[in-house]
Scaffold this active site. Structure first.
Site, PDB file in Angstrom:
ATOM      1  N   GLU A 155      80.402 118.562  11.570  1.00  0.00           N
ATOM      2  CA  GLU A 155      80.429 117.224  11.037  1.00  0.00           C
ATOM      3  C   GLU A 155      80.169 116.209  11.953  1.00  0.00           C
ATOM      4  O   GLU A 155      80.923 116.096  13.218  1.00  0.00           O
ATOM      5  CB  GLU A 155      81.520 116.989  10.321  1.00  0.00           C
ATOM      6  CG  GLU A 155      81.900 115.557   9.712  1.00  0.00           C
ATOM      7  CD  GLU A 155      83.090 115.471   9.104  1.00  0.00           C
ATOM      8  OE1 GLU A 155      83.453 114.360   8.424  1.00  0.00           O
ATOM      9  OE2 GLU A 155      84.045 116.211   9.280  1.00  0.00           O
ATOM     10  N   HIS A 210      81.086 113.326  13.066  1.00  0.00           N
ATOM     11  CA  HIS A 210      81.893 111.999  12.785  1.00  0.00           C
ATOM     12  C   HIS A 210      82.212 111.068  13.678  1.00  0.00           C
ATOM     13  O   HIS A 210      82.090 111.405  14.976  1.00  0.00           O
ATOM     14  CB  HIS A 210      83.387 112.952  12.304  1.00  0.00           C
ATOM     15  CG  HIS A 210      84.767 112.113  11.860  1.00  0.00           C
ATOM     16  ND1 HIS A 210      85.263 111.282  12.600  1.00  0.00           N
ATOM     17  CD2 HIS A 210      85.072 112.157  10.584  1.00  0.00           C
ATOM     18  CE1 HIS A 210      86.053 110.555  11.858  1.00  0.00           C
ATOM     19  NE2 HIS A 210      85.860 111.112  10.573  1.00  0.00           N
ATOM     20  N   ASP A 259      78.667 112.034   8.666  1.00  0.00           N
ATOM     21  CA  ASP A 259      79.822 111.324   8.262  1.00  0.00           C
ATOM     22  C   ASP A 259      79.427 109.772   8.475  1.00  0.00           C
ATOM     23  O   ASP A 259      79.062 109.336   9.624  1.00  0.00           O
ATOM     24  CB  ASP A 259      81.071 111.746   8.815  1.00  0.00           C
ATOM     25  CG  ASP A 259      82.128 111.119   8.378  1.00  0.00           C
ATOM     26  OD1 ASP A 259      82.401 109.701   8.490  1.00  0.00           O
ATOM     27  OD2 ASP A 259      82.961 111.436   7.476  1.00  0.00           O
ATOM     28  N   HIS A 265      78.840 113.466   4.271  1.00  0.00           N
ATOM     29  CA  HIS A 265      80.015 113.027   3.917  1.00  0.00           C
ATOM     30  C   HIS A 265      79.750 111.499   3.748  1.00  0.00           C
ATOM     31  O   HIS A 265      79.773 110.606   4.945  1.00  0.00           O
ATOM     32  CB  HIS A 265      80.970 113.326   4.988  1.00  0.00           C
ATOM     33  CG  HIS A 265      81.633 114.644   5.058  1.00  0.00           C
ATOM     34  ND1 HIS A 265      82.350 115.100   5.801  1.00  0.00           N
ATOM     35  CD2 HIS A 265      81.686 115.371   3.914  1.00  0.00           C
ATOM     36  CE1 HIS A 265      82.900 116.462   5.614  1.00  0.00           C
ATOM     37  NE2 HIS A 265      82.391 116.662   4.347  1.00  0.00           N
ATOM     38  N   GLU A 274      84.049 110.633   0.133  1.00  0.00           N
ATOM     39  CA  GLU A 274      85.038 110.962   0.882  1.00  0.00           C
ATOM     40  C   GLU A 274      85.713 109.662   1.238  1.00  0.00           C
ATOM     41  O   GLU A 274      85.562 109.054   2.104  1.00  0.00           O
ATOM     42  CB  GLU A 274      84.784 111.389   2.404  1.00  0.00           C
ATOM     43  CG  GLU A 274      85.825 112.046   3.190  1.00  0.00           C
ATOM     44  CD  GLU A 274      85.415 112.623   4.272  1.00  0.00           C
ATOM     45  OE1 GLU A 274      85.748 113.586   4.580  1.00  0.00           O
ATOM     46  OE2 GLU A 274      84.404 112.004   5.080  1.00  0.00           O
TER      47      GLU A 274
END
Length: 342
Positions: A150, A152, A182, A271, A307
């Protein structure tokens, strides 16, 4: 309208991650099967992402009975397993880091669990070196599962950990190895609700404003933490206050939608991070009207899991309602972008 009749965004598919419903889960208002049923009842699929260690007792050990029941639930509610989130846990043993061999062995049963449950995609973590992913490729090929760490906040597609993976991927050129963006990497502001929560904690207003000023600077999170600490040092601020405010440099980071363009061919899942909405239904800190067209035009056709991370500091808010607003926003944006009805 049933879950599998829910209108999908043009170009890619919508879904939910059970992470959005953390408060409902921790407060025991919903069990695992009840969460799945509610996602379907409110038409928040068809994709369903779950987090292995938080959703499944005994994970990564998955019994035949649990796997069969999970597949029955998916069929019963018209949902589709989209992504299984797994852990690297490289520092699981106090005082030492896993070796590459140990990390590979730690991932194997998690991948086997994903295969047993019918997940086509695994969200992994950058804590494991890229070599671990490469070593796991034969197992992914055996099961036909895609895997990606991910990306992020505060990372972005060009951050050193991401570039290390990109370089390793280029050597094996496998469609099963990719990334999970993300959208918290593409924030233009911090949510007002988050800032209000800082004030509820009675953090000094002048320190909040100073931290926000540093957050907007075009630097990485490590630099921002150091810069914030440098600026507050003459103010003799409470170290606890400085630590609490420094968290903002990691949860969201400024970024432009265009930065994802060259990575999109390697995206295996998305996400759709979000926090709050204004009166018009627009996310207040992430520019979805710019991000979603980039992914649509880039040819991404996988799932985006809604999310909601506002549960970290917001109480008394219905997470299912928040996810519904997020998916409605996604449909509006893609419909406008493509000139088709939502």
């Amino acid at each position: 309208m049933t879950a599998n009749q829910t209108p999908a965004a043009k170009g890619f598919k919508l879904g939910s991650t059970l992470y959005s419903f953390t408060n409902e889960w921790h407060e025991r208002r919903f069990g695992f099967e009840e969460l799945i049923a509610e996602v379907a009842r409110r038409n928040l699929g068809p994709g369903l992402e779950i987090i292995g260690f938080s959703s499944i007792r005994g994970f990564p050990n998955v019994s035949d009975e649990f796997a069969a029941r999970f597949k029955d639930l998916m069929a019963q509610h018209g949902l589709t397993p989209s992504s299984l989130a797994i852990n690297a846990d490289m520092a699981l043993k106090r005082g030492t880091m896993m070796s590459i061999d140990e990390a590979v062995a730690y991932h194997v049963p998690q991948i086997e669990a994903a295969a047993k449950l019918g997940f086509p995609v695994i969200r992994s973590q950058f804590a494991a070196p890229a070599e671990v992913a490469i070593r796991l490729l034969p197992l992914l090929e055996k099961h036909g599962i895609k895997m990606g760490p991910e990306v992020h906040a505060p990372l972005n597609p060009n951050s050193p950990p991401v570039m290390a993976y990109r370089e390793a991927y280029a050597k094996v050129n496998s469609p099963l190895l990719g990334f999970v963006p993300d959208f918290g990497c593409c924030a233009f502001a911090l949510p007002a609700t988050y800032i209000e929560n800082l004030r509820r904690q009675e953090l000094p207003e002048h320190l909040i404003q100073l931290a926000l000023e540093v957050w907007h600077l075009p630097k990485d999170a490590g630099w921002k933490r150091q810069e914030f600490a440098r600026r507050v040092e003459p103010l003799k601020a409470d170290p606890a206050d400085v630590s609490a405010l420094s968290v903002m440099f990691n949860i969201l980071s400024p970024g432009e939608a265009e930065m994802w363009k060259e990575l999109i061919p390697q995206v295996v899942h998305v996400h759709g991070k979000f926090y709050d909405f204004d009166a018009d239904g627009n996310e207040t800190s992430i520019a979805y009207d710019k991000i979603l067209p980039v992914f649509h035009d880039g040819g991404y056709t996988g799932f985006m899991s809604s999310e909601w991370e506002g549960h970290l500091y917001m109480r008394g808010v219905d997470a299912f309602d928040m996810v519904a607003k997020h998916q409605a926003l996604a449909r509006r944006i893609i419909a406008k972008h493509t000139g088709q009805a939502a």
